[in-house]
Design a protein around this motif. Sequence first.
Motif, short mmCIF file in Angstrom:
data_model
loop_
_atom_site.label_atom_id
_atom_site.label_comp_id
_atom_site.label_asym_id
_atom_site.label_seq_id
_atom_site.Cartn_x
_atom_site.Cartn_y
_atom_site.Cartn_z
N VAL A 78 -11.86 11.42 59.98
CA VAL A 78 -10.73 11.32 58.91
C VAL A 78 -9.77 12.16 59.35
O VAL A 78 -8.56 12.03 59.41
N ILE A 79 -10.24 13.27 59.88
CA ILE A 79 -9.49 14.56 60.73
C ILE A 79 -8.63 13.78 61.91
O ILE A 79 -7.34 13.96 61.87
N VAL A 80 -9.31 13.10 62.79
CA VAL A 80 -8.36 12.80 64.06
C VAL A 80 -7.44 11.57 63.48
O VAL A 80 -6.39 11.46 64.18
N SER A 81 -8.07 10.78 62.41
CA SER A 81 -7.28 9.57 62.29
C SER A 81 -5.95 9.94 61.43
O SER A 81 -5.03 9.50 61.54
N PHE A 161 -15.79 22.63 63.93
CA PHE A 161 -15.95 21.09 64.37
C PHE A 161 -14.60 20.50 63.97
O PHE A 161 -14.22 19.61 64.82
N PHE A 162 -14.31 20.82 62.60
CA PHE A 162 -13.18 19.72 62.59
C PHE A 162 -11.72 20.13 63.16
O PHE A 162 -10.82 19.37 63.47
N SER A 163 -11.74 21.60 63.37
CA SER A 163 -10.52 22.22 64.23
C SER A 163 -10.60 21.74 65.44
O SER A 163 -9.46 21.64 66.00
N PHE A 164 -11.78 21.56 66.00
CA PHE A 164 -11.84 20.97 67.48
C PHE A 164 -11.33 19.43 67.37
O PHE A 164 -10.56 19.14 68.37
N GLY A 165 -11.90 18.78 66.45
CA GLY A 165 -11.19 17.36 66.26
C GLY A 165 -9.80 17.04 66.12
O GLY A 165 -9.27 16.44 66.63
N LEU A 166 -9.05 18.36 65.29
CA LEU A 166 -7.69 18.33 65.06
C LEU A 166 -6.94 18.46 66.45
O LEU A 166 -6.00 17.84 66.61
N PHE A 167 -7.49 19.56 67.19
CA PHE A 167 -6.79 19.84 68.61
C PHE A 167 -6.93 18.52 69.43
O PHE A 167 -5.87 18.15 70.28
N LEU A 168 -8.16 17.77 69.29
CA LEU A 168 -8.18 16.55 70.33
C LEU A 168 -7.22 15.41 69.62
O LEU A 168 -6.68 14.84 70.51
N GLY A 169 -7.04 15.43 68.60
CA GLY A 169 -6.31 14.43 68.03
C GLY A 169 -4.68 14.55 68.22
O GLY A 169 -4.01 13.81 68.64
N ILE A 170 -4.32 15.99 68.39
CA ILE A 170 -2.95 16.27 68.76
C ILE A 170 -2.95 16.30 70.32
O ILE A 170 -1.71 15.57 70.48
N LEU A 171 -3.89 16.39 70.85
CA LEU A 171 -3.79 16.25 72.48
C LEU A 171 -3.68 14.96 72.88
O LEU A 171 -3.00 14.72 73.63
N VAL A 172 -4.39 13.99 72.60
CA VAL A 172 -4.41 12.44 73.17
C VAL A 172 -3.90 11.44 72.24
O VAL A 172 -3.60 10.30 72.40
N LYS A 173 -3.24 11.85 70.87
CA LYS A 173 -2.67 11.11 69.73
C LYS A 173 -3.27 9.93 69.20
O LYS A 173 -2.79 9.29 68.40
N ARG A 174 -4.42 9.56 69.83
CA ARG A 174 -5.14 8.48 69.29
C ARG A 174 -6.75 8.51 68.76
O ARG A 174 -7.34 9.45 69.53
N SER A 175 -6.74 8.26 67.69
CA SER A 175 -8.22 8.85 67.08
C SER A 175 -9.47 8.42 67.97
O SER A 175 -10.58 9.03 67.94
N ALA A 176 -9.41 7.18 68.35
CA ALA A 176 -10.64 6.56 69.04
C ALA A 176 -10.43 7.40 70.53
O ALA A 176 -11.97 7.81 70.79
N PHE A 177 -9.60 7.86 71.25
CA PHE A 177 -9.60 8.45 72.22
C PHE A 177 -10.18 9.91 72.04
O PHE A 177 -10.94 10.81 72.86
N ALA A 178 -9.67 10.49 70.81
CA ALA A 178 -10.11 11.81 70.44
C ALA A 178 -11.18 12.03 70.14
O ALA A 178 -12.34 12.84 70.66
#
Length: 281
Positions: A78-81, A161-178
């Motif tokens: 949910v966070i990364v999407s 954990f969710f903050s890590f996911g949020l950072f990865l979501g911003i970094l790669v812009k795609r939920s699957a890649f995050a």
Amino acid sequence: MLRLLTIEFHKLRYNKASKVLSIIYFGLLTSIALIAAIKFEFGDFKLHLADAGIFNFPYIWHFNTFIAAILKFFLLLVIVSMMSNEYSYKTLKQNLIDGLSKKEFILSKFYTVIAFALISTLFVFVVSLILGLVYSDFDEFSIIVSDLDYLLAFFVKLVGFFSFGLFLGILVKRSAFAVGAMFVWLIIESMFKGYLYWQFQSAENTGEKVDSIMQFLPLEAMSNLIKEPFSRLGAVRSAANTMGEMFTKSYDVEVINVLIVSAWTFIFIYLSYKLLLKRDL
């Protein structure tokens, strides 16, 4: 804060995938209660998990937070999407055009992370309290409220954990890649841990040396917040004592682990903000 949260939950309300994943997540948290119905029978050996003491106070706080933490990957999606949709639907750019600063944007996401973690923690608290009151052999108030620090550890773990996911979501812009990047990082930490064991194989107290280094890595630090509860169970200890094995492991929630995860949480949010500042939207 309330204004920023309102904006985020308004977006989530119209996201079907996020609603489905959230329902699945909280449904699975509720299903912890189904463990009480599990029975094993092997010939004359019979085991009813509810009678084995897993729902006894205060052990239930440890057991349920450990099991619930395994399910956090559903909310991670949910966070990364939530972040990837900002890029896909151009809502990030629109929010900034409408007057939302980049700092407020990151804070709105972080407040959502905290909200999800807090709701999850309260949910686990209620489910555990109900199960404990029904199945626990101990109902003294002092016993019920002991070991509640596992709930704090659960909350800190989810936020990190969710903050890590949020950072990865911003970094790669795609939920699957995050999500993929999260698993890649897990593999990297595991490989590094194996390397440390190889490096210190001839040293005394190899495990302690490795753990003293690994505790500072993000996923390992989050894992250390709530240690596995199974070897703490009375039946397991009794069986181990029968075979001459002794457990000397500490199951406490350690302050150092809380501080390390909190520090990583700050780093992830700060890097998310810096990344957003530099990125051309």
